[in-house]
Scaffold this motif. Structure first.
Motif, PDB file in Angstrom:
ATOM      1  N   MET A   1       1.309  -2.881   1.880  1.00  0.00           N
ATOM      2  CA  MET A   1       2.023  -3.372   0.705  1.00  0.00           C
ATOM      3  C   MET A   1       3.109  -2.395   0.260  1.00  0.00           C
ATOM      4  SD  MET A   1       1.009  -6.350   0.183  1.00  0.00           S
ATOM      5  CE  MET A   1      -0.359  -7.502   0.331  1.00  0.00           C
ATOM      6  N   ALA A   2       2.867  -1.098   0.481  1.00  0.00           N
ATOM      7  CA  ALA A   2       3.934  -0.124   0.209  1.00  0.00           C
ATOM      8  C   ALA A   2       5.114  -0.357   1.145  1.00  0.00           C
ATOM      9  CB  ALA A   2       3.396   1.299   0.353  1.00  0.00           C
ATOM     10  N   ASP A   3       4.836  -0.677   2.413  1.00  0.00           N
ATOM     11  CA  ASP A   3       5.893  -1.029   3.362  1.00  0.00           C
ATOM     12  C   ASP A   3       6.684  -2.246   2.888  1.00  0.00           C
ATOM     13  OD1 ASP A   3       5.868   0.894   5.335  1.00  0.00           O
ATOM     14  OD2 ASP A   3       4.370  -0.133   6.556  1.00  0.00           O
ATOM     15  N   LEU A   4       5.965  -3.280   2.450  1.00  0.00           N
ATOM     16  CA  LEU A   4       6.636  -4.495   1.982  1.00  0.00           C
ATOM     17  C   LEU A   4       7.465  -4.223   0.731  1.00  0.00           C
ATOM     18  CD1 LEU A   4       3.862  -7.179   2.559  1.00  0.00           C
ATOM     19  CD2 LEU A   4       6.062  -7.021   3.742  1.00  0.00           C
ATOM     20  N   SER A   5       6.981  -3.358  -0.112  1.00  0.00           N
ATOM     21  CA  SER A   5       7.749  -2.992  -1.307  1.00  0.00           C
ATOM     22  C   SER A   5       9.061  -2.315  -0.920  1.00  0.00           C
ATOM     23  CB  SER A   5       6.911  -2.060  -2.188  1.00  0.00           C
ATOM     24  OG  SER A   5       7.650  -1.620  -3.300  1.00  0.00           O
ATOM     25  N   GLU A   6       8.979  -1.437   0.088  1.00  0.00           N
ATOM     26  CA  GLU A   6      10.164  -0.691   0.522  1.00  0.00           C
ATOM     27  C   GLU A   6      11.125  -1.554   1.326  1.00  0.00           C
ATOM     28  OE1 GLU A   6      12.879   2.322   1.320  1.00  0.00           O
ATOM     29  OE2 GLU A   6      11.235   2.265  -0.143  1.00  0.00           O
ATOM     30  N   THR A   7      10.609  -2.400   2.217  1.00  0.00           N
ATOM     31  CA  THR A   7      11.484  -3.103   3.161  1.00  0.00           C
ATOM     32  C   THR A   7      12.048  -4.414   2.619  1.00  0.00           C
ATOM     33  OG1 THR A   7       9.558  -4.151   4.202  1.00  0.00           O
ATOM     34  CG2 THR A   7      10.349  -2.095   5.167  1.00  0.00           C
ATOM     35  N   VAL A   8      11.232  -5.157   1.864  1.00  0.00           N
ATOM     36  CA  VAL A   8      11.716  -6.458   1.369  1.00  0.00           C
ATOM     37  C   VAL A   8      11.665  -6.567  -0.148  1.00  0.00           C
ATOM     38  CG1 VAL A   8      11.092  -7.624   3.511  1.00  0.00           C
ATOM     39  CG2 VAL A   8       9.463  -7.612   1.619  1.00  0.00           C
TER      40      VAL A   8
ATOM     41  N   ALA B   1      -2.538  -1.174 -15.168  1.00  0.00           N
ATOM     42  CA  ALA B   1      -1.614  -0.331 -14.408  1.00  0.00           C
ATOM     43  C   ALA B   1      -0.466  -1.155 -13.841  1.00  0.00           C
ATOM     44  CB  ALA B   1      -2.356   0.396 -13.291  1.00  0.00           C
ATOM     45  N   ARG B   2      -0.768  -2.347 -13.340  1.00  0.00           N
ATOM     46  CA  ARG B   2       0.286  -3.207 -12.795  1.00  0.00           C
ATOM     47  C   ARG B   2       1.300  -3.603 -13.868  1.00  0.00           C
ATOM     48  NH1 ARG B   2      -3.650  -7.160  -9.143  1.00  0.00           N
ATOM     49  NH2 ARG B   2      -3.857  -5.748  -7.352  1.00  0.00           N
ATOM     50  N   GLU B   3       0.869  -3.564 -15.102  1.00  0.00           N
ATOM     51  CA  GLU B   3       1.758  -3.907 -16.208  1.00  0.00           C
ATOM     52  C   GLU B   3       2.738  -2.779 -16.520  1.00  0.00           C
ATOM     53  OE1 GLU B   3       0.558  -6.209 -20.190  1.00  0.00           O
ATOM     54  OE2 GLU B   3       0.096  -4.071 -20.310  1.00  0.00           O
ATOM     55  N   VAL B   4       2.351  -1.522 -16.237  1.00  0.00           N
ATOM     56  CA  VAL B   4       3.165  -0.399 -16.725  1.00  0.00           C
ATOM     57  C   VAL B   4       3.829   0.422 -15.627  1.00  0.00           C
ATOM     58  CG1 VAL B   4       1.873  -0.197 -18.883  1.00  0.00           C
ATOM     59  CG2 VAL B   4       1.159   1.148 -16.898  1.00  0.00           C
ATOM     60  N   VAL B   5       3.483   0.204 -14.332  1.00  0.00           N
ATOM     61  CA  VAL B   5       4.175   0.941 -13.268  1.00  0.00           C
ATOM     62  C   VAL B   5       4.791  -0.044 -12.279  1.00  0.00           C
ATOM     63  CG1 VAL B   5       2.630   2.929 -13.497  1.00  0.00           C
ATOM     64  CG2 VAL B   5       2.142   1.195 -11.764  1.00  0.00           C
ATOM     65  N   ALA B   6       5.864   0.388 -11.631  1.00  0.00           N
ATOM     66  CA  ALA B   6       6.589  -0.492 -10.706  1.00  0.00           C
ATOM     67  C   ALA B   6       6.057  -0.414  -9.284  1.00  0.00           C
ATOM     68  CB  ALA B   6       8.081  -0.131 -10.725  1.00  0.00           C
ATOM     69  N   ILE B   7       5.303   0.628  -8.957  1.00  0.00           N
ATOM     70  CA  ILE B   7       4.816   0.771  -7.583  1.00  0.00           C
ATOM     71  C   ILE B   7       3.585  -0.119  -7.364  1.00  0.00           C
ATOM     72  CG2 ILE B   7       5.719   3.101  -7.342  1.00  0.00           C
ATOM     73  CD1 ILE B   7       2.903   4.176  -7.843  1.00  0.00           C
ATOM     74  N   PRO B   8       3.277  -0.482  -6.112  1.00  0.00           N
ATOM     75  CA  PRO B   8       2.099  -1.317  -5.837  1.00  0.00           C
ATOM     76  C   PRO B   8       0.805  -0.619  -6.244  1.00  0.00           C
ATOM     77  CG  PRO B   8       3.580  -1.271  -3.941  1.00  0.00           C
ATOM     78  CD  PRO B   8       4.070  -0.220  -4.889  1.00  0.00           C
ATOM     79  N   VAL B   9      -0.099  -1.383  -6.853  1.00  0.00           N
ATOM     80  CA  VAL B   9      -1.414  -0.885  -7.262  1.00  0.00           C
ATOM     81  C   VAL B   9      -2.468  -1.869  -6.766  1.00  0.00           C
ATOM     82  CG1 VAL B   9      -2.929  -0.287  -9.188  1.00  0.00           C
ATOM     83  CG2 VAL B   9      -0.478   0.248  -9.319  1.00  0.00           C
ATOM     84  N   PHE B  10      -3.443  -1.374  -6.003  1.00  0.00           N
ATOM     85  CA  PHE B  10      -4.481  -2.246  -5.464  1.00  0.00           C
ATOM     86  C   PHE B  10      -5.849  -1.643  -5.726  1.00  0.00           C
ATOM     87  CE2 PHE B  10      -0.657  -3.340  -3.254  1.00  0.00           C
ATOM     88  CZ  PHE B  10      -0.680  -4.724  -3.315  1.00  0.00           C
ATOM     89  N   GLY B  11      -6.811  -2.525  -6.064  1.00  0.00           N
ATOM     90  CA  GLY B  11      -8.158  -2.101  -6.388  1.00  0.00           C
ATOM     91  C   GLY B  11      -9.136  -2.428  -5.267  1.00  0.00           C
TER      92      GLY B  11
END
Length: 265
Positions: free
Chosen positions: A223-230, A91-101
């Motif tokens: 991590m969604a916050d970090l993706s959005e802010t930085v 999934a991390r290979e094909v989508v740009a949004i954060p993915v965590f298991g």
């Protein structure tokens, strides 16, 4: 914030589990977080077999298909609510949004709360799988081999109504693992975690019993916050290098992936 929580089970048919999970997640989420709890469209619950994990992960309407749908529907991040971490790397290979298991996140978090960790799977085959994952994640020196409840996933479901035997076995295994040096114990299944948390088992012989589901949700929010802010994203070097969008669309057609979620959630 919109978080897509992806189970590896047909959770829409597991009412006790879904209700307990939703109540738990709602109790710890941020006030501005919306959570969609999704399962696979169809799938076996024989999750102690690696073959079933693979089919639930990669079949049309399976875990990977659902994560692609989450990205296309504008979700901010995905939490894979299964300790097996099904389809996580793919999934991390094909989508740009954060993915965590659940597995990777719980193991890494455990290393911040104690020097050595272990966990209790519901089946011996899964315990072996988690030991391999600890090695894969580079944590061999920090982990004690996982224990097991010695039951299958269907028997886990029965524990929502009758938790005594399962929780007794969990505590006994946790005591054994603590005696072997584990300082943090993981309920190594989102379903088992939901029951252990409901029964308020937070400490066994001084070892912390980590609330893995809560940890996964809060890490995913952060991590969604970090993706959005930085602009923090998964590396695009080697392991998670992303294909062109056209290639992904072609793959979805070739493998008969669904373009939108079925109304089963």
């Amino acid at each position: 914030m919109k978080i897509w929580w992806q189970s590896s089970t047909p959770i829409h048919r597991l009412h006790d589990y879904r209700n307990a999970l939703v109540a738990h997640l709602d109790s710890v989420k941020r006030s501005d977080t919306q959570i969609r709890v999704s399962g696979v469209d169809e799938g076996s619950m024989d999750l102690h077999y690696n073959a079933v994990v693979a089919m639930n992960s990669f079949a049309p309407g399976g875990v990977l298909n659902k994560i692609i749908q989450a990205a296309q529907e504008g979700y901010d991040a995905v939490a894979i609510g299964c300790f097996l971490d099904p389809a996580m790397q793919e999934a991390r290979e094909v989508v740009a949004i954060p993915v965590f298991g659940l597995g990777e996140t719980s193991m890494l978090a455990a290393c911040m709360y104690g020097h050595k960790f272990s966990g209790v799977a519901f089946h011996e085959k899964q315990a072996q799988y988690y030991d391999r994952k600890a090695f894969e994640y580079g944590l061999s020196s920090r982990h004690v081999p996982f224990g097991s409840l010695g039951i299958d996933f269907r028997e886990v479901q029965n524990a929502f109504a009758n938790p005594a035997q399962m929780t007794e076995t969990f505590v006994r295994e946790a005591k054994r693992l603590a005696a072997e040096g584990a300082e943090v114990i993981l309920a190594a299944c989102a379903t088992v975690n939901a029951i252990i948390r409901r029964e308020k088992i937070q400490n066994v012989d001084g070892a912390l019993v980590l609330d893995c589901n809560a940890v996964l949700l809060k890490v995913t929010e952060g991590m969604a916050d970090l993706s959005e802010t930085v602009g923090l994203r998964h590396s695009q070097r080697l392991l998670y290098q992303r294909p062109q969008r056209e290639s992904l669309q072609d793959w979805m057609r070739i493998y008969n992936f669904r373009a939108a979620p079925k109304k089963v959630d």
